[in-house]
Design an enzyme around this catalytic site. Sequence first.
Site, PDB file in Angstrom:
ATOM      1  N   VAL A 133       4.226  -5.696   2.729  1.00 59.00           N
ATOM      2  CA  VAL A 133       4.242  -6.682   3.807  1.00 59.00           C
ATOM      3  C   VAL A 133       4.550  -8.052   3.212  1.00 59.00           C
ATOM      4  O   VAL A 133       3.938  -8.473   2.219  1.00 59.00           O
ATOM      5  CB  VAL A 133       2.887  -6.735   4.543  1.00 59.00           C
ATOM      6  N   LYS A 165       6.983  -6.028   7.692  1.00 54.83           N
ATOM      7  CA  LYS A 165       6.466  -4.834   7.016  1.00 54.83           C
ATOM      8  C   LYS A 165       7.632  -3.897   6.742  1.00 54.83           C
ATOM      9  O   LYS A 165       8.334  -3.478   7.667  1.00 54.83           O
ATOM     10  CB  LYS A 165       5.407  -4.137   7.869  1.00 54.83           C
ATOM     11  N   GLY A 183       0.832  -1.189   0.000  1.00 59.79           N
ATOM     12  CA  GLY A 183       0.000   0.000   0.000  1.00 59.79           C
ATOM     13  C   GLY A 183       0.862   1.233   0.000  1.00 59.79           C
ATOM     14  O   GLY A 183       2.064   1.179  -0.310  1.00 59.79           O
ATOM     15  N   GLY A 184       0.253   2.362   0.378  1.00 53.70           N
ATOM     16  CA  GLY A 184       0.964   3.625   0.305  1.00 53.70           C
ATOM     17  C   GLY A 184       2.141   3.721   1.253  1.00 53.70           C
ATOM     18  O   GLY A 184       3.050   4.519   1.037  1.00 53.70           O
ATOM     19  N   MET A 185       2.143   2.937   2.322  1.00 51.04           N
ATOM     20  CA  MET A 185       3.215   3.050   3.310  1.00 51.04           C
ATOM     21  C   MET A 185       4.304   1.997   3.141  1.00 51.04           C
ATOM     22  O   MET A 185       5.331   2.088   3.781  1.00 51.04           O
ATOM     23  CB  MET A 185       2.633   2.955   4.729  1.00 51.04           C
ATOM     24  N   GLY A 186       4.083   0.986   2.328  1.00 50.86           N
ATOM     25  CA  GLY A 186       5.118  -0.024   2.182  1.00 50.86           C
ATOM     26  C   GLY A 186       4.560  -1.341   1.706  1.00 50.86           C
ATOM     27  O   GLY A 186       3.468  -1.419   1.148  1.00 50.86           O
ATOM     28  N   ASP A 228      -5.319   5.546  11.479  1.00 50.86           N
ATOM     29  CA  ASP A 228      -5.577   5.054  10.118  1.00 50.86           C
ATOM     30  C   ASP A 228      -6.477   3.823  10.155  1.00 50.86           C
ATOM     31  O   ASP A 228      -6.220   2.836   9.463  1.00 50.86           O
ATOM     32  CB  ASP A 228      -4.259   4.731   9.421  1.00 50.86           C
TER      33      ASP A 228
END
Length: 419
Positions: free
Chosen positions: A22, A37, A17-20, A133
């Site tokens: 997994v 992650k 996703g937008g943050m990384g 979030d």
Amino acid sequence: MRRTFGRYELTHELGRGGMGVVWAARDPGDGREVAVKLLAPRGYGCELSTLERRFLREARLTARLSHPGIPEVYDHGSQDGELYLVLERVPGRALDAVLKDEGTLAVERAAAIARSAADVLAYAHGQGVVHRDLKPSNLMITPSGAVKVLDFGVAAALEPNPGETRFTAANATPGTVVYMAPEQAVGKTVPASDLYSLGCVLYELLSGKPPFTDGGVFMLYHQHAHEPVPPLEGLRSGIPPGLRKLVESLLEKEPENRPGTAAQVSALLTAWAPASAATAPAHPRLAEIAALRASGRPAVALEEYRDLLAGCGLGPADVLAARVGAALCEGGLGRTREALHELMSVLAEQRSLLGAAGPGVLDTRYEIAVLLVRAGERHRAGELLRRLADDEERVLAPDDPRRGRSRSLLSRLDRITRP
């Protein structure tokens, strides 16, 4: 495809996703199956050293969270320009996948999922942690139907201090706009912000879509902050009026107009949620040991409780019940202060797991009041009993033998302290 990251053997990608990204992985050191992650800070337009400090601080904070609804954090750090978290791998499906496959959920199931999430938030907020979030992709439904809340601390790690440059891509606000509280969009995040996000999730579970979905980022900001929420009754019939009212209160524009705490939300959701694992039948040994304690043998009962806690097979609610019993044994042995300290610790966890109005929570509050009287803190005990007496009369059934006990003890206490 990458196969290793540090000592971890990466097996396959679980999602991104937008943050990384997994990865499913294995720790050869102990053979444990984990989730790794990875976050790439350079994608957020900042120097590693700045983000690394905040990320590691948040990782240390969230690693201290211990709740059945939060995956355990095993490891964290940075390597080769990437920040990483190593977590308990949670089996099951993310809630967004469930919604995609099944559409709107039955009222009871939607309320049960929201209640489980609210229980986790109540615990986290009590530890000073705001999720920031909450959304369906961060709620994992396990094969047993339990709910795990993922990604605590990740959004917080990307939130700048006043005067610092934002770490998110294109200076966007951490979080997901479709589920974001109005105040969070302008840089103010409070526990009630998580309740707004929970309201968006529950709205989607009941109607099939979040309250606002049209337009770009700034249009969504505007809608959350200024537009009325489309009424649920216009999207689906059969939703109980009380549940509609709760969703509306969660989606209030101003944080102070939402329910006061996540624990209150959990307690309100019990009206529509079926019994959870937290209220499953207790371990049979608990009743046996409690009888042993009641017979005047607290030292023997204490050892039995300790043996039970050291073994396996106890559910989360049973663990707390055993800890309460052990604390009462300590009190019966004259160790009043130790018993009080343990009961107060257990109470916070019970509220998160069982809801603020759970009968087990009321029992623990009553035992704390009794110990306070025994410790000579009569004024403090009286204040607790006054609040507890009202709660017992509101929650317990008229024929419950525990109903009225606090009022009775308060009356005796008043007679003792009367000049």
